[in-house]
Design a protein around this motif. Structure first.
Motif, PDB file in Angstrom:
ATOM      1  N   SER A  90       0.877  -1.163   0.000  1.00 16.22           N
ATOM      2  CA  SER A  90       0.000   0.000   0.000  1.00 16.22           C
ATOM      3  C   SER A  90       0.922   1.223   0.000  1.00 16.22           C
ATOM      4  CB  SER A  90      -0.946  -0.041   1.201  1.00 16.22           C
ATOM      5  OG  SER A  90      -2.013   0.872   1.036  1.00 16.22           O
ATOM      6  N   HIS A  91       0.641   2.223   0.795  1.00 14.37           N
ATOM      7  CA  HIS A  91       1.454   3.448   0.723  1.00 14.37           C
ATOM      8  C   HIS A  91       1.770   4.005   2.104  1.00 14.37           C
ATOM      9  CE1 HIS A  91      -2.134   6.022   1.611  1.00 14.37           C
ATOM     10  NE2 HIS A  91      -2.770   5.013   1.043  1.00 14.37           N
ATOM     11  N   LEU A  92       2.952   4.626   2.225  1.00 13.12           N
ATOM     12  CA  LEU A  92       3.386   5.231   3.488  1.00 13.12           C
ATOM     13  C   LEU A  92       3.152   6.745   3.505  1.00 13.12           C
ATOM     14  CD1 LEU A  92       6.804   3.358   4.068  1.00 13.12           C
ATOM     15  CD2 LEU A  92       4.676   3.010   5.356  1.00 13.12           C
ATOM     16  N   PHE A 101      -3.023   5.303   9.732  1.00 12.33           N
ATOM     17  CA  PHE A 101      -3.284   3.934   9.271  1.00 12.33           C
ATOM     18  C   PHE A 101      -3.613   3.816   7.785  1.00 12.33           C
ATOM     19  CE2 PHE A 101      -4.676   4.573  13.669  1.00 12.33           C
ATOM     20  CZ  PHE A 101      -3.780   3.733  14.320  1.00 12.33           C
ATOM     21  N   ASP A 102      -4.159   4.870   7.195  1.00 16.74           N
ATOM     22  CA  ASP A 102      -4.538   4.863   5.776  1.00 16.74           C
ATOM     23  C   ASP A 102      -3.288   4.606   4.938  1.00 16.74           C
ATOM     24  OD1 ASP A 102      -5.092   5.528   3.133  1.00 16.74           O
ATOM     25  OD2 ASP A 102      -5.824   7.547   3.581  1.00 16.74           O
ATOM     26  N   GLY A 103      -3.185   3.395   4.380  1.00 13.08           N
ATOM     27  CA  GLY A 103      -2.014   3.029   3.601  1.00 13.08           C
ATOM     28  C   GLY A 103      -0.959   2.323   4.417  1.00 13.08           C
ATOM     29  N   ILE A 104      -0.627   2.908   5.568  1.00  9.31           N
ATOM     30  CA  ILE A 104       0.466   2.392   6.383  1.00  9.31           C
ATOM     31  C   ILE A 104       0.163   0.973   6.860  1.00  9.31           C
ATOM     32  CG2 ILE A 104       1.870   2.794   8.452  1.00  9.31           C
ATOM     33  CD1 ILE A 104       0.055   5.733   7.008  1.00  9.31           C
ATOM     34  N   ASN A 135       3.459   8.218  -3.606  1.00  2.77           N
ATOM     35  CA  ASN A 135       2.438   9.236  -3.873  1.00  2.77           C
ATOM     36  C   ASN A 135       1.064   8.666  -4.202  1.00  2.77           C
ATOM     37  OD1 ASN A 135       1.418  11.862  -4.205  1.00  2.77           O
ATOM     38  ND2 ASN A 135       1.860  11.863  -6.405  1.00  2.77           N
ATOM     39  N   GLU A 136       0.532   7.872  -3.285  1.00  2.00           N
ATOM     40  CA  GLU A 136      -0.843   7.408  -3.473  1.00  2.00           C
ATOM     41  C   GLU A 136      -1.812   8.547  -3.234  1.00  2.00           C
ATOM     42  OE1 GLU A 136      -4.792   5.794  -2.700  1.00  2.00           O
ATOM     43  OE2 GLU A 136      -3.591   7.023  -1.367  1.00  2.00           O
ATOM     44  N   GLU A 137      -1.496   9.398  -2.246  1.00  2.00           N
ATOM     45  CA  GLU A 137      -2.476  10.416  -1.826  1.00  2.00           C
ATOM     46  C   GLU A 137      -2.641  11.534  -2.852  1.00  2.00           C
ATOM     47  OE1 GLU A 137      -4.527  10.061   0.398  1.00  2.00           O
ATOM     48  OE2 GLU A 137      -3.739   8.683   1.900  1.00  2.00           O
ATOM     49  N   GLY A 138      -1.583  11.869  -3.565  1.00  2.00           N
ATOM     50  CA  GLY A 138      -1.719  12.886  -4.601  1.00  2.00           C
ATOM     51  C   GLY A 138      -2.011  14.282  -4.080  1.00  2.00           C
ATOM     52  N   LEU A 197      -4.102  -4.735   2.036  1.00  3.48           N
ATOM     53  CA  LEU A 197      -4.881  -4.565   3.269  1.00  3.48           C
ATOM     54  C   LEU A 197      -5.042  -3.066   3.520  1.00  3.48           C
ATOM     55  CD1 LEU A 197      -6.062  -5.420   6.076  1.00  3.48           C
ATOM     56  CD2 LEU A 197      -3.700  -5.530   6.907  1.00  3.48           C
ATOM     57  N   HIS A 198      -6.265  -2.618   3.828  1.00  6.86           N
ATOM     58  CA  HIS A 198      -6.509  -1.183   3.993  1.00  6.86           C
ATOM     59  C   HIS A 198      -7.632  -0.986   5.001  1.00  6.86           C
ATOM     60  CE1 HIS A 198      -6.768   3.066   2.862  1.00  6.86           C
ATOM     61  NE2 HIS A 198      -5.701   2.889   2.115  1.00  6.86           N
ATOM     62  N   ILE A 199      -7.617   0.143   5.691  1.00  9.46           N
ATOM     63  CA  ILE A 199      -8.769   0.469   6.535  1.00  9.46           C
ATOM     64  C   ILE A 199      -9.934   0.833   5.619  1.00  9.46           C
ATOM     65  CG2 ILE A 199      -7.327   1.217   8.460  1.00  9.46           C
ATOM     66  CD1 ILE A 199      -8.103   4.139   7.706  1.00  9.46           C
ATOM     67  N   GLY A 365     -10.393   5.508  -3.789  1.00 15.12           N
ATOM     68  CA  GLY A 365      -9.407   4.976  -4.725  1.00 15.12           C
ATOM     69  C   GLY A 365      -8.257   4.302  -3.989  1.00 15.12           C
ATOM     70  N   HIS A 366      -7.675   3.282  -4.590  1.00 14.36           N
ATOM     71  CA  HIS A 366      -6.537   2.579  -3.983  1.00 14.36           C
ATOM     72  C   HIS A 366      -5.575   2.121  -5.071  1.00 14.36           C
ATOM     73  CE1 HIS A 366      -8.459   2.553  -0.089  1.00 14.36           C
ATOM     74  NE2 HIS A 366      -9.557   2.066  -0.627  1.00 14.36           N
ATOM     75  N   ASP A 367      -4.300   1.929  -4.668  1.00 12.67           N
ATOM     76  CA  ASP A 367      -3.300   1.430  -5.616  1.00 12.67           C
ATOM     77  C   ASP A 367      -3.749   0.111  -6.251  1.00 12.67           C
ATOM     78  OD1 ASP A 367      -1.284   3.484  -5.313  1.00 12.67           O
ATOM     79  OD2 ASP A 367      -0.939   2.692  -3.311  1.00 12.67           O
TER      80      ASP A 367
HETATM   81 ZN   LIG Z   1      -4.915   4.802   1.283  1.00  8.67          ZN
END
Ligand SMILES: [Zn+2]
Length: 423
Positions: A90-92, A101-104, A135-138, A197-199, A365-367
């Motif tokens: 996911s993304h840091l 937690f979002d991504g992490i 850069n998932e969040e953009g 895995l994502h919240i 949206g997610h990776d």
């Molecule tokens: Zn995310």
């Protein structure tokens, strides 16, 4: 030959304390102002988070590679060096006022999977790769899901490199500056499967008291921009029968959007989130109006029906009011349908671990959306408190996090041991 690779014993679980401690340790980097995080892509804090992640991966015996977009791939070798890897991640990076937690959770949950397999001396046939997508969040460099988009061939590398932040700094120069521009060509590696895995970032799982969301896909989205042309006139002297009130047309179209969404329940949503009236003056009849509409559904034909209903309904409204009307579609993204086999593996893993579960469609949206274009993909969701996300108050429990990571563990173990004929 006796090996442990035949599969993961049913009672193997992740170390929930270690997972939580890692999440809290990571959250110290790029703190926000209200207990969350401000760790936007390609800032110094992003660089620091990456370095910590790399150190943890190397300590877990993984080999770390970085591609030209700064995507990090930490690899735990399999027993079959020719087999395509199973990727989790996911993304840091975070929003400017983001959560911990979002991504992490997806990245560190993946690391916890590897740590757990190490603890139990379990090997897998396929390599397991834990990925951090850049850069998932953009939020600093639009658009969202940028590096996974380049990986999947949605954007070109050159285009992504040229994106600029508000200070005019380019993605390429900032990636170089923090020292995370790698050599590997983006999208050159092939995966057997990708699991994220994502919240949830929504309220459904918590409200229903469910441990695990088995994500079957993602909502499709259409934006419509309706431009209405009437006649601006004096609000006092113009008789009602003479008016061509573009504002009234806008109001009726806003109501129409709501009605259309309500008639496609349970999963469709719609709103007219922005409206502009001209001249926007209390004592003038609006001469023109623009209404921006956002409609979403997980079902492509429902989304198309909603669009057709809004177009047809708008035509009827403007005909009655004597207005001119043009409808543009500035954005459209088809719904995502995840791989049925991967989704079934997630569902079986959750069931075998005794977790309550339900199928769910992702509304954010997610990776994994972009990854699903180039590899079979699935997602696992765990609840978050009050559905709050993109907010420093974002919160989950360590029990929820561990449940999600356990399902990830058993899903990955299954996918990575699967011995089928094609790689
Ligand atoms: Zn995310």
């Amino acid at each position: 030959m006796l090996t442990r690779e035949a599969g993961l014993a049913a009672d193997v679980r992740v170390n929930d304390v270690r997972l939580w401690d890692s999440l809290m340790e990571m959250a110290k980097i790029g703190p926000g102002v209200a207990g969350g995080n401000n760790r936007q892509a390609l800032t110094d804090a992003d660089g620091e988070a990456r370095a910590l992640f790399r150190r943890w991966c190397e300590e877990a015996g993984m080999q770390v590679t970085v591609d030209q977009m700064g995507d990090i791939f930490a690899c735990r070798p399999g027993t079959d060096s020719d087999a395509e890897a199973v990727c989790v991640g996911s993304h840091l990076d975070t929003q400017p006022a983001g959560g911990r937690f979002d991504g992490i959770l997806g990245v560190l949950g993946g690391l916890e999977v590897v740590r757990t397999l190490n603890d139990h001396g379990v090997t897998s046939r396929r390599p397991i790769v834990v990925a951090n997508w850049t850069n998932e969040e953009g939020s600093r460099f639009p658009p969202v899901m940028m590096a996974s988009g380049v990986f999947a061939g949605v954007h070109s590398l050159e285009w992504a490199y040229a994106r600029k932040d508000e200070q005019g700094k380019s993605f390429a120069e900032e990636l170089e500056r923090i020292g995370w521009k790698g050599a590997e060509p983006v999208g050159s590696r092939k995966f057997k499967a990708y699991v994220e895995l994502h919240i949830e970032q929504g309220p459904v799982l918590e409200a229903e008291g469910i441990d695990i969301g088995v994500v079957t896909g993602g909502q499709g989205l259409t934006w419509l921009r309706v431009s209405l042309q009437g006649t601006s006139a004096h609000a006092g002297t113009t008789p009602m029968w003479r008016r061509k009130d573009a504002g009234l047309g806008a109001a009726r179209i806003m109501d129409l959007v709501h009605q259309v969404a309500m008639s496609h329940q349970p999963h469709a949503v719609g709103t007219a989130g922005r409206v502009e009236l001209c001249p926007n003056s209390t004592n003038s009849v609006p001469g023109s109006a623009e209404v921006a509409i956002d409609i979403r559904s997980p079902n492509a034909s429902v989304l198309a029906e909603m669009e057709a209903s809004i177009r047809g309904g708008a035509e009827a409204i403007v005909a009655k009011l004597g207005l001119g009307c043009e409808i543009a579609r500035p954005q459209h993204a088809a719904p995502i349908l995840f791989d049925a086999g991967c989704v079934a593996t997630v569902r079986e893993a959750a069931a075998s671990l005794g977790y309550s579960r339900r199928d769910i469609v992702s509304s954010a949206g997610h990776d994994a959306y972009w990854l699903s274009r180039v590899t079979p993909a699935a997602m696992i969701m765990c609840p978050c408190v009050d559905g709050i996300s993109h907010n420093e108050a974002e919160e989950i429990s360590s029990v929820w996090a561990a449940a999600g990571a356990n399902v990830l563990l058993h899903t990955v173990a299954k996918l990575a041991s699967a011995a089928d004929h094609h790689n």
